[in-house]
Design a protein around this motif. Structure first.
Motif, PDB file in Angstrom:
ATOM      1  N   ALA A   8      -4.692   7.297   3.613  1.00  0.00           N
ATOM      2  CA  ALA A   8      -4.826   6.047   4.183  1.00  0.00           C
ATOM      3  C   ALA A   8      -4.470   5.111   3.013  1.00  0.00           C
ATOM      4  N   LEU A  67      -9.215   4.627  10.726  1.00  0.00           N
ATOM      5  CA  LEU A  67      -8.249   3.769   9.937  1.00  0.00           C
ATOM      6  C   LEU A  67      -6.967   4.560   9.427  1.00  0.00           C
ATOM      7  N   PHE A 106      -7.321  -2.921   7.042  1.00  0.00           N
ATOM      8  CA  PHE A 106      -7.806  -1.844   6.128  1.00  0.00           C
ATOM      9  C   PHE A 106      -8.220  -2.252   4.938  1.00  0.00           C
TER      10      PHE A 106
END
Length: 134
Positions: A8, A67, A106
């Protein structure tokens, strides 16, 4: 869990690289190079290590996985937009803004679950360079 967090963070860094390179190219009246797109794609495929433990510990596993998937999809879509010759500048601008908002989303989640702070200087720089707001 740590690998998902690393992917991520790597994806956010890659997205941000494309966004920043786009704005730099646009201000110089140039096109975004394929080298930038390729470099960003490779960057997203390698988990980053800085800040991974904090991110993995403060964000729920399922939310983090969601995410990370959204970031991955966003980057793929963005790369395709710049590889396609029949996409208008308006559509590219829209996709860049969508990517910038994904970055901020995020980072906002990380801040929200980490006492309103980002765990690394790099994430703080991404917050600033993408004009994220609290």
């Amino acid at each position: 869990m740590f690998e998902i967090a690393g992917l991520a963070i790597g994806g956010i860094a890659a997205l941000s690289s494309v966004v920043q390179a786009y704005y730099a190219a646009k201000s110089a009246n140039k096109d975004l190079s394929n080298a930038v797109l390729l470099k960003s794609k490779k960057r997203a495929e390698k988990p980053l290590k800085n800040g991974v433990k904090v991110v993995a510990n403060v964000i729920d596993k399922e939310l983090l996985a969601t995410l990370q998937q959204e970031i991955e999809v966003q980057l793929k879509e963005l790369i395709e937009v710049f590889r396609s010759s029949n996409i208008s500048d308006v559509e590219r601008d829209h996709m860049i803004e969508k990517a910038r908002l994904q970055i901020c989303r995020f980072l906002s989640e990380v801040r929200r679950f980490n006492n309103d702070s980002l765990p690394t200087k790099r994430l703080e720089q991404l917050w600033l360079s993408n004009r994220c707001k609290t």
